[in-house]
Scaffold this active site. Structure first.
Site, PDB file in Angstrom:
ATOM      1  N   GLY A 170       7.939 138.953  52.402  1.00 59.68           N
ATOM      2  CA  GLY A 170       6.834 138.399  53.190  1.00 59.68           C
ATOM      3  C   GLY A 170       5.522 138.805  52.543  1.00 59.68           C
ATOM      4  O   GLY A 170       5.450 139.033  51.338  1.00 59.68           O
ATOM      5  N   ARG A 171       4.500 138.911  53.407  1.00 62.18           N
ATOM      6  CA  ARG A 171       3.163 139.224  52.880  1.00 62.18           C
ATOM      7  C   ARG A 171       3.147 140.553  52.141  1.00 62.18           C
ATOM      8  O   ARG A 171       2.596 140.663  51.049  1.00 62.18           O
ATOM      9  CB  ARG A 171       2.157 139.248  54.032  1.00 62.18           C
ATOM     10  CG  ARG A 171       1.882 137.873  54.606  1.00 62.18           C
ATOM     11  CD  ARG A 171       0.881 137.973  55.731  1.00 62.18           C
ATOM     12  NE  ARG A 171       1.507 138.489  56.933  1.00 62.18           N
ATOM     13  CZ  ARG A 171       1.484 137.885  58.117  1.00 62.18           C
ATOM     14  NH1 ARG A 171       0.837 136.765  58.263  1.00 62.18           N
ATOM     15  NH2 ARG A 171       2.076 138.404  59.162  1.00 62.18           N
ATOM     16  N   ILE A 172       3.763 141.575  52.731  1.00 66.29           N
ATOM     17  CA  ILE A 172       3.748 142.905  52.095  1.00 66.29           C
ATOM     18  C   ILE A 172       4.712 142.920  50.906  1.00 66.29           C
ATOM     19  O   ILE A 172       4.382 143.442  49.838  1.00 66.29           O
ATOM     20  CB  ILE A 172       4.093 144.002  53.129  1.00 66.29           C
ATOM     21  CG1 ILE A 172       2.968 144.091  54.173  1.00 66.29           C
ATOM     22  CG2 ILE A 172       4.298 145.350  52.447  1.00 66.29           C
ATOM     23  CD1 ILE A 172       3.245 145.020  55.341  1.00 66.29           C
ATOM     24  N   ARG A 192      16.233 135.285  54.697  1.00 70.17           N
ATOM     25  CA  ARG A 192      16.895 134.107  55.273  1.00 70.17           C
ATOM     26  C   ARG A 192      16.755 132.892  54.368  1.00 70.17           C
ATOM     27  O   ARG A 192      17.695 132.190  54.086  1.00 70.17           O
ATOM     28  CB  ARG A 192      16.275 133.776  56.638  1.00 70.17           C
ATOM     29  CG  ARG A 192      16.821 134.588  57.791  1.00 70.17           C
ATOM     30  CD  ARG A 192      16.285 134.026  59.097  1.00 70.17           C
ATOM     31  NE  ARG A 192      14.829 133.917  59.084  1.00 70.17           N
ATOM     32  CZ  ARG A 192      14.003 134.824  59.579  1.00 70.17           C
ATOM     33  NH1 ARG A 192      14.478 135.900  60.127  1.00 70.17           N
ATOM     34  NH2 ARG A 192      12.699 134.654  59.543  1.00 70.17           N
ATOM     35  N   ARG A 248      10.589 149.774  58.667  1.00 70.72           N
ATOM     36  CA  ARG A 248      10.842 150.457  59.930  1.00 70.72           C
ATOM     37  C   ARG A 248      12.078 151.319  59.753  1.00 70.72           C
ATOM     38  O   ARG A 248      13.043 150.907  59.084  1.00 70.72           O
ATOM     39  CB  ARG A 248      11.115 149.442  61.046  1.00 70.72           C
ATOM     40  CG  ARG A 248       9.890 148.797  61.614  1.00 70.72           C
ATOM     41  CD  ARG A 248       9.058 149.797  62.419  1.00 70.72           C
ATOM     42  NE  ARG A 248       7.866 149.186  62.971  1.00 70.72           N
ATOM     43  CZ  ARG A 248       6.677 149.161  62.374  1.00 70.72           C
ATOM     44  NH1 ARG A 248       6.511 149.718  61.188  1.00 70.72           N
ATOM     45  NH2 ARG A 248       5.637 148.598  62.959  1.00 70.72           N
ATOM     46  N   GLU A 277      10.397 158.952  65.264  1.00 71.33           N
ATOM     47  CA  GLU A 277       9.168 159.511  64.682  1.00 71.33           C
ATOM     48  C   GLU A 277       8.350 160.220  65.754  1.00 71.33           C
ATOM     49  O   GLU A 277       8.276 159.717  66.880  1.00 71.33           O
ATOM     50  CB  GLU A 277       8.341 158.386  64.045  1.00 71.33           C
ATOM     51  CG  GLU A 277       9.066 157.721  62.895  1.00 71.33           C
ATOM     52  CD  GLU A 277       8.255 156.584  62.253  1.00 71.33           C
ATOM     53  OE1 GLU A 277       7.089 156.381  62.632  1.00 71.33           O
ATOM     54  OE2 GLU A 277       8.805 155.917  61.363  1.00 71.33           O
ATOM     55  N   HIS A 295       4.957 158.268  57.887  1.00 72.30           N
ATOM     56  CA  HIS A 295       4.543 156.916  58.293  1.00 72.30           C
ATOM     57  C   HIS A 295       3.058 156.692  57.978  1.00 72.30           C
ATOM     58  O   HIS A 295       2.233 156.532  58.886  1.00 72.30           O
ATOM     59  CB  HIS A 295       4.827 156.689  59.786  1.00 72.30           C
ATOM     60  CG  HIS A 295       4.855 155.231  60.157  1.00 72.30           C
ATOM     61  ND1 HIS A 295       5.626 154.732  61.163  1.00 72.30           N
ATOM     62  CD2 HIS A 295       4.186 154.153  59.643  1.00 72.30           C
ATOM     63  CE1 HIS A 295       5.446 153.426  61.270  1.00 72.30           C
ATOM     64  NE2 HIS A 295       4.563 153.050  60.346  1.00 72.30           N
TER      65      HIS A 295
HETATM   66  C1  8YV Z   1       1.099 152.097  61.513  1.00 77.02           C
HETATM   67  C2  8YV Z   1       2.590 150.064  60.974  1.00 77.02           C
HETATM   68  O1  8YV Z   1       2.188 152.708  61.913  1.00 77.02           O
HETATM   69  O2  8YV Z   1       1.356 148.075  60.822  1.00 77.02           O
HETATM   70  C3  8YV Z   1       2.412 148.602  61.141  1.00 77.02           C
HETATM   71  O3  8YV Z   1       3.341 147.927  61.602  1.00 77.02           O
HETATM   72  O4  8YV Z   1       3.654 150.543  61.086  1.00 77.02           O
HETATM   73  C4  8YV Z   1       1.399 150.932  60.635  1.00 77.02           C
HETATM   74  O5  8YV Z   1       0.358 150.303  60.117  1.00 77.02           O
HETATM   75  C5  8YV Z   1       0.137 152.091  62.662  1.00 77.02           C
HETATM   76  O6  8YV Z   1       0.569 151.419  63.781  1.00 77.02           O
HETATM   77  C6  8YV Z   1      -1.283 151.966  62.397  1.00 77.02           C
HETATM   78  O7  8YV Z   1      -2.073 152.121  63.511  1.00 77.02           O
END
Ligand code: 8YV
Length: 329
Positions: A170-172, A192, A248, A277, A295
């Site tokens: 995806g984007r990331i 997919r 995740r 976490e 994280h």
């Molecule tokens: C941070 C993240 O955990 O964007 C997400 O889905 O998991 C992270 O960027 C966080 O919620 C930043 O505030």
């Protein structure tokens, strides 16, 4: 005794910076935010935290929005305690912690902060991969402890020439690939759908794991991806394979991962996210073949500020026009 800012929230809600006329309701803050980010939110909205709500349940009737982060859960029960709740804004791209279906049923808008964090997460993925292959944290300790004076540091592994498989292009995922290509790696992806990209597509994760040396997870969390990396996938990845997880914790079966790392089924793992976490007692904490981070994918000053600005723009737009900028519901 009500905190002064909460008393203010009751008496004098903030005005819209857009037209100065519409009044924003107070927001419930769920989660811990960097000081500068919290100050920015408070410059626009009256904020109520969970502790204050516990102490003064009557505040529930005033709350029109929730501001949270991806690491916190927004349950159906919490939504139902807030009769005037109209919007939930998460500072993050992931929204797997929000009871989305319940929000949908109650007509509550949900917004996230896509794109602004892509680069930071991609940088961390590449950084953690290199740290794992070249054992940078162990090398640092080696120099500090004086061990270098007694013997040379053991050899690491090169990234050049490796086969890398992305789970979730995806984007990331695309930003990660863009940064990895100059390292001269061979890229595949699992997802997919086949995409219009020059990389090899796999529609079976065990098959891709059997093909690659490096498995990078950059897919959304939630039920659809829960434990898709399990003992079978790790076995297919094999004793020279490594996993990098910036997605995740729920994507990997962590018990299977610990077993695979301890037994040499795979070579190593770089993990920014965990099933629970913050990471408590866990075999991961004493394994030598892991690089761990708390994280921090999006945790740069620049990125967190941009996420906060997008979250604020979502709220302001929603409260003034009824339309959010980056809604997921
Ligand atoms: C941070 C993240 O955990 O964007 C997400 O889905 O998991 C992270 O960027 C966080 O919620 C930043 O505030």
């Amino acid at each position: 005794m009500m905190a002064p800012e909460l008393a203010a929230a009751r008496q004098e809600p903030e005005k819209s910076p857009v037209d100065g006329s519409s009044v924003f309701p107070p927001l419930l803050k769920v989660g811990v935010f960097p000081e500068a980010v919290e100050a920015r939110f408070r410059s626009v909205f009256a904020m109520i935290d969970e502790e204050a709500l516990e102490q003064d349940p009557a505040l529930a009737a005033l709350i029109g929005g929730i501001v949270t982060r991806s690491n916190y859960r927004i349950t159906a029960e919490l939504m139902d305690r807030l009769p005037r709740l109209r919007i939930i804004t998460t500072n993050g791209v992931g929204y797997d912690g929000i009871a989305l279906e319940h929000a949908r049923q109650r007509g509550i808008a949900v917004t996230n902060t896509p794109d602004v964090l892509n680069k930071a997460v991609a940088e961390l993925a590449v950084g953690m991969l290199l740290a794992l292959l070249r054992r940078v944290p162990a090398a640092d300790s080696y120099v500090r402890s004086g061990a270098w004076e007694r013997s040379p540091f053991p050899l690491g592994a090169s990234l050049a020439g490796k086969k890398v498989g992305i789970v979730g292009l995806g984007r990331i995922g695309k930003e990660i690939v863009q940064r990895l290509v100059p390292f001269e790696v061979d890229v595949s992806y699992f997802g997919r759908a086949r995409q219009e990209v020059p990389w090899r597509h796999f529609d079976s994760l065990p098959a891709m794991a059997g093909h690659v040396d490096v498995l990078i997870l950059s897919c959304p969390g939630g039920a659809a991806t829960r434990h898709i990396v399990d003992a079978e996938v790790l076995h297919a990845l094999g004793p020279n394979g490594v996993v990098v997880n910036v997605a995740r914790g729920s994507v990997i079966n962590e018990a299977d991962l610990c077993q695979a790392l301890a037994s040499g089924t795979i070579q190593g793992a770089a993990l920014d996210v965990f099933e629970s976490e913050p990471l408590g007692e866990s075999p991961l904490r004493s394994l030598p073949n892991v690089v761990l981070a708390p994280h921090i994918g999006s945790a740069t000053h620049e990125t967190r500020q941009q996420m906060a600005e997008l979250a604020i723009r979502n709220l302001v737009s929603f409260f003034t026009t009824g339309r959010a900028i980056t809604p997921v519901v």
